[in-house]
Design an enzyme around this catalytic site. Structure first.
Site, PDB file in Angstrom:
ATOM      1  N   ARG A 258       0.851  -1.187   0.000  1.00 27.54           N
ATOM      2  CA  ARG A 258       0.000   0.000   0.000  1.00 27.54           C
ATOM      3  C   ARG A 258       0.889   1.240   0.000  1.00 27.54           C
ATOM      4  O   ARG A 258       1.671   1.435   0.934  1.00 27.54           O
ATOM      5  CB  ARG A 258      -0.904  -0.010   1.248  1.00 27.54           C
ATOM      6  CG  ARG A 258      -1.683   1.268   1.485  1.00 27.54           C
ATOM      7  CD  ARG A 258      -2.535   1.158   2.764  1.00 27.54           C
ATOM      8  NE  ARG A 258      -3.322   2.354   2.988  1.00 27.54           N
ATOM      9  CZ  ARG A 258      -3.129   3.223   3.999  1.00 27.54           C
ATOM     10  NH1 ARG A 258      -2.177   3.016   4.880  1.00 27.54           N
ATOM     11  NH2 ARG A 258      -3.901   4.270   4.132  1.00 27.54           N
TER      12      ARG A 258
ATOM     13  N   HIS B  37      -2.885  10.834   1.190  1.00 25.39           N
ATOM     14  CA  HIS B  37      -2.310  10.590   2.512  1.00 25.39           C
ATOM     15  C   HIS B  37      -1.690  11.910   2.984  1.00 25.39           C
ATOM     16  O   HIS B  37      -0.484  12.012   3.199  1.00 25.39           O
ATOM     17  CB  HIS B  37      -1.298   9.450   2.448  1.00 25.39           C
ATOM     18  CG  HIS B  37      -1.060   8.770   3.771  1.00 25.39           C
ATOM     19  ND1 HIS B  37      -1.206   7.411   3.950  1.00 25.39           N
ATOM     20  CD2 HIS B  37      -0.680   9.256   4.983  1.00 25.39           C
ATOM     21  CE1 HIS B  37      -0.917   7.089   5.218  1.00 25.39           C
ATOM     22  NE2 HIS B  37      -0.593   8.199   5.856  1.00 25.39           N
TER      23      HIS B  37
ATOM     24  N   GLU C  83      -7.312   8.138   6.743  1.00 23.18           N
ATOM     25  CA  GLU C  83      -7.588   8.737   8.049  1.00 23.18           C
ATOM     26  C   GLU C  83      -8.060  10.194   7.969  1.00 23.18           C
ATOM     27  O   GLU C  83      -7.357  11.101   8.445  1.00 23.18           O
ATOM     28  CB  GLU C  83      -6.356   8.651   8.949  1.00 23.18           C
ATOM     29  CG  GLU C  83      -5.885   7.230   9.210  1.00 23.18           C
ATOM     30  CD  GLU C  83      -4.813   7.155  10.302  1.00 23.18           C
ATOM     31  OE1 GLU C  83      -4.425   8.193  10.852  1.00 23.18           O
ATOM     32  OE2 GLU C  83      -4.376   6.028  10.603  1.00 23.18           O
TER      33      GLU C  83
ATOM     34  N   ASN D  32      -7.093   1.368  10.260  1.00 28.82           N
ATOM     35  CA  ASN D  32      -5.783   1.567  10.872  1.00 28.82           C
ATOM     36  C   ASN D  32      -5.965   1.543  12.379  1.00 28.82           C
ATOM     37  O   ASN D  32      -6.778   2.289  12.923  1.00 28.82           O
ATOM     38  CB  ASN D  32      -5.185   2.919  10.470  1.00 28.82           C
ATOM     39  CG  ASN D  32      -4.859   2.994   8.984  1.00 28.82           C
ATOM     40  OD1 ASN D  32      -4.960   1.993   8.265  1.00 28.82           O
ATOM     41  ND2 ASN D  32      -4.471   4.169   8.519  1.00 28.82           N
TER      42      ASN D  32
ATOM     43  N   TYR E 202      -3.830   1.335  16.205  1.00 31.71           N
ATOM     44  CA  TYR E 202      -2.584   1.311  16.976  1.00 31.71           C
ATOM     45  C   TYR E 202      -2.805   1.107  18.466  1.00 31.71           C
ATOM     46  O   TYR E 202      -2.014   0.443  19.121  1.00 31.71           O
ATOM     47  CB  TYR E 202      -1.806   2.631  16.761  1.00 31.71           C
ATOM     48  CG  TYR E 202      -1.267   2.744  15.357  1.00 31.71           C
ATOM     49  CD1 TYR E 202      -0.046   2.175  15.012  1.00 31.71           C
ATOM     50  CD2 TYR E 202      -1.999   3.371  14.352  1.00 31.71           C
ATOM     51  CE1 TYR E 202       0.442   2.240  13.729  1.00 31.71           C
ATOM     52  CE2 TYR E 202      -1.523   3.435  13.045  1.00 31.71           C
ATOM     53  CZ  TYR E 202      -0.299   2.864  12.744  1.00 31.71           C
ATOM     54  OH  TYR E 202       0.176   2.911  11.464  1.00 31.71           O
TER      55      TYR E 202
ATOM     56  N   GLU F  67      -3.197  -0.469   8.296  1.00 31.19           N
ATOM     57  CA  GLU F  67      -2.024  -0.066   9.080  1.00 31.19           C
ATOM     58  C   GLU F  67      -2.130  -0.652  10.476  1.00 31.19           C
ATOM     59  O   GLU F  67      -3.193  -0.607  11.101  1.00 31.19           O
ATOM     60  CB  GLU F  67      -1.937   1.462   9.266  1.00 31.19           C
ATOM     61  CG  GLU F  67      -1.496   2.233   8.062  1.00 31.19           C
ATOM     62  CD  GLU F  67      -1.390   3.739   8.350  1.00 31.19           C
ATOM     63  OE1 GLU F  67      -1.154   4.129   9.511  1.00 31.19           O
ATOM     64  OE2 GLU F  67      -1.570   4.509   7.397  1.00 31.19           O
TER      65      GLU F  67
HETATM   66  C1  FCB Z   1      -1.164   6.891  11.025  1.00 23.90           C
HETATM   67  C2  FCB Z   1      -0.767   7.442   9.684  1.00 23.90           C
HETATM   68  C3  FCB Z   1       0.570   6.948   9.190  1.00 23.90           C
HETATM   69  C4  FCB Z   1       1.582   6.818  10.295  1.00 23.90           C
HETATM   70  C5  FCB Z   1       1.009   6.086  11.477  1.00 23.90           C
HETATM   71  C6  FCB Z   1       1.971   5.884  12.608  1.00 23.90           C
HETATM   72  O1  FCB Z   1      -2.044   7.778  11.634  1.00 23.90           O
HETATM   73  O2  FCB Z   1      -1.743   7.126   8.720  1.00 23.90           O
HETATM   74  O3  FCB Z   1       0.985   7.801   8.157  1.00 23.90           O
HETATM   75  O4  FCB Z   1       2.096   8.045  10.614  1.00 23.90           O
HETATM   76  O5  FCB Z   1      -0.131   6.727  11.943  1.00 23.90           O
END
Ligand code: FCB
Length: 459
Positions: free
Chosen positions: A77, A121, A166, A294, A296, A361
């Site tokens: 990607r 992006h 995002e 995405n 985290y 992500e």
């Molecule tokens: C996300 C972004 C990506 C990267 C990660 C850690 O929010 O999409 O570009 O910075 O975080």
């Protein structure tokens, strides 16, 4: 721990973004983006870092693709930089900008790697920002035109198109709290941006499909929002508010339900939503073939009349307390909680049924640069904490699949260490180490571990 096998055909890959890796900021007629301006504004990005050179991927893409092939990636990607294609945002198409993505696409296909394109992006052409950027409706229309220009060149070879990455970040961090480009701090502007980003998505999705694109999607960063105290009604109200601002404000209109009434009511306290015109919600609800997720870290909130709120969530002051991380954190300070990913996937599948999902992500920043004790005498980088992070999240993703979620693939963030926005180069997310002094790439232990995961289709 038990063996974990993923479904046949599960897509394994990695993700990057143009401004974070390409460099070559002045090559082949590229125009200026809001991140060029922002990163050159004193105090905005750690140590004044910029994306001018980054990982020099623009010149080294062939070697990077060879590395992807060595790792066994089935998909990659990447994002297309709008200012390379239309340097001033609207004018004539710059063929030399398209040439780069043409070469990259062919290199990927030659190695059997499926390209997954993100059209936006975060690198908006600066000239469009000068005319209001995403607060201005015309940006949405220009975005659809740009999307078509990219499709006209690459549409014969690219199967999977995602419009935005995002939009929550573009709107709330770009226009709400100013931590990201263009650095505006205005709640009203943030909500205008939310709407115009969604409108741009809808216009582009419709245009791409009409031009023959088969798989059209969008990538969001939906939050797994949980209450500090599951028994507290005030905390449940805080969850509902934050869920509205980060999840339902995007997912409801995207899936045809229009903006949720409670969210519109909240927005109307800060700005009259006259920018939402008749027919817009219908455009935003263009059919989706894929939803990129995405993830985290989870978000824990409490409902408190004296709550500090967060500038990234307009209107949460004096209502919400965002709880500090507990337990292990990554180098970003983000709480590591794989179970949040399971909860999030299960919830999205339940509330928005019928949408194929892909993790576009997931990954961790850990201070594993070659100078740290993590590197051995031979210069190998043993990033055990990243392996643990990825292992935990893959198990969490698998758990969601076993609960019936239609999850099609997993793309690790990121292939390479890169420019981490306001944090500059000091945060390293790569499974491949980049030495910024000489651009040498060194696969970390996590890269070799991931290679093994891919070849076994599991853990
Ligand atoms: C996300 C972004 C990506 C990267 C990660 C850690 O929010 O999409 O570009 O910075 O975080």
């Amino acid at each position: 721990m038990n063996d974990v096998r993923f479904p046949e055909g599960f897509v394994w890959g990695a993700a990057t973004a143009a401004y974070q890796i390409e460099g070559a900021a002045r090559d082949d007629g590229r125009g200026e983006s809001i991140w060029d301006t922002f990163s050159r504004t004193p105090g905005k990005v750690f140590a004044g870092h910029t994306g001018d050179v980054a990982c020099d991927h623009y010149h080294r893409y062939a070697d990077d693709v060879a590395l992807m092939a060595e790792l066994g990636l089935a998909a990659y990607r990447f994002s297309v930089a709008w200012p390379r294609i239309r340097p001033d945002g609207t004018g004539p198409v710059n063929p030399r900008g398209l040439d780069f993505y043409d070469r990259l696409t062919d290199a990927l296909l030659d190695r059997g790697i499926d390209p997954i394109v993100t059209l936006y992006h975060w690198d908006l052409p600066q000239t469009l920002q000068d005319r209001g950027g995403w607060t201005s409706r015309e940006t949405a229309e220009h975005f659809a035109d740009y999307a078509l220009a990219v499709h006209a060149r690459l549409g014969d070879r690219i199967r999977t198109w995602t419009t935005l990455n995002e939009p929550w970040c573009s709107a709330y961090l770009g226009y709400g709290n100013g931590v990201h480009a263009p650095g505006e701090q205005d709640a009203g502007a943030a909500f205008r941006a939310v709407h115009h980003l969604l409108l741009g998505h809808g216009l582009a999705a419709r245009a791409l499909r009409a031009a023959g694109a088969r798989t059209v999607g969008i990538t969001l960063n939906p939050a797994d929002v949980a209450p500090a105290d599951p028994a507290s009604a005030a905390d449940a109200a805080a969850v509902r508010l934050v869920d509205g601002l980060q999840n339902r404000i995007f997912l409801d209109p995207l899936t045809g339900a229009g903006y949720p009434a409670d969210v519109l009511e909240h927005v109307a306290r800060m700005v009259e939503p006259t920018f939402v015109r008749d027919g817009d919600e219908k455009i935003i609800a263009a059919p989706l073939d894929l939803l990129g997720i995405n993830y985290y870290s989870p978000t824990y909130v409490a409902g408190r009349p004296d709550g500090a709120g967060s500038s990234a969530y307009p209107g949460t002051e004096q209502a919400v307390e965002f709880l500090p991380a507990t337990g292990p954190v990554s180098d970003m300070g983000w709480q590591i909680e794989p179970a949040g990913l399971t909860r999030l996937l299960v919830r999205i599948a339940a509330d928005y049924p019928g949408l194929p999902l892909m993790i576009t992500e997931n990954g961790g920043a850990f201070p594993d640069d070659g100078r740290s004790p993590a590197a051995d005498a031979a210069g190998r980088i043993h990033d055990a904490d990243r392996i643990a992070y990825l292992d935990g999240h893959l198990r969490a993703a698998h758990e969601a699949i076993s609960r019936g979620v239609d999850l099609r693939g997993y793309l690790v963030w990121s292939l390479l260490d890169n420019f981490e926005w306001a944090e500059g180069y000091r945060k390293r997310f790569g499974i491949v180490h980049v030495d910024y002094l000489n651009q040498r790439r060194t696969p970390k232990s996590s890269a070799r571990w991931y290679q093994e995961v891919i070849s076994r289709n599991g853990l």
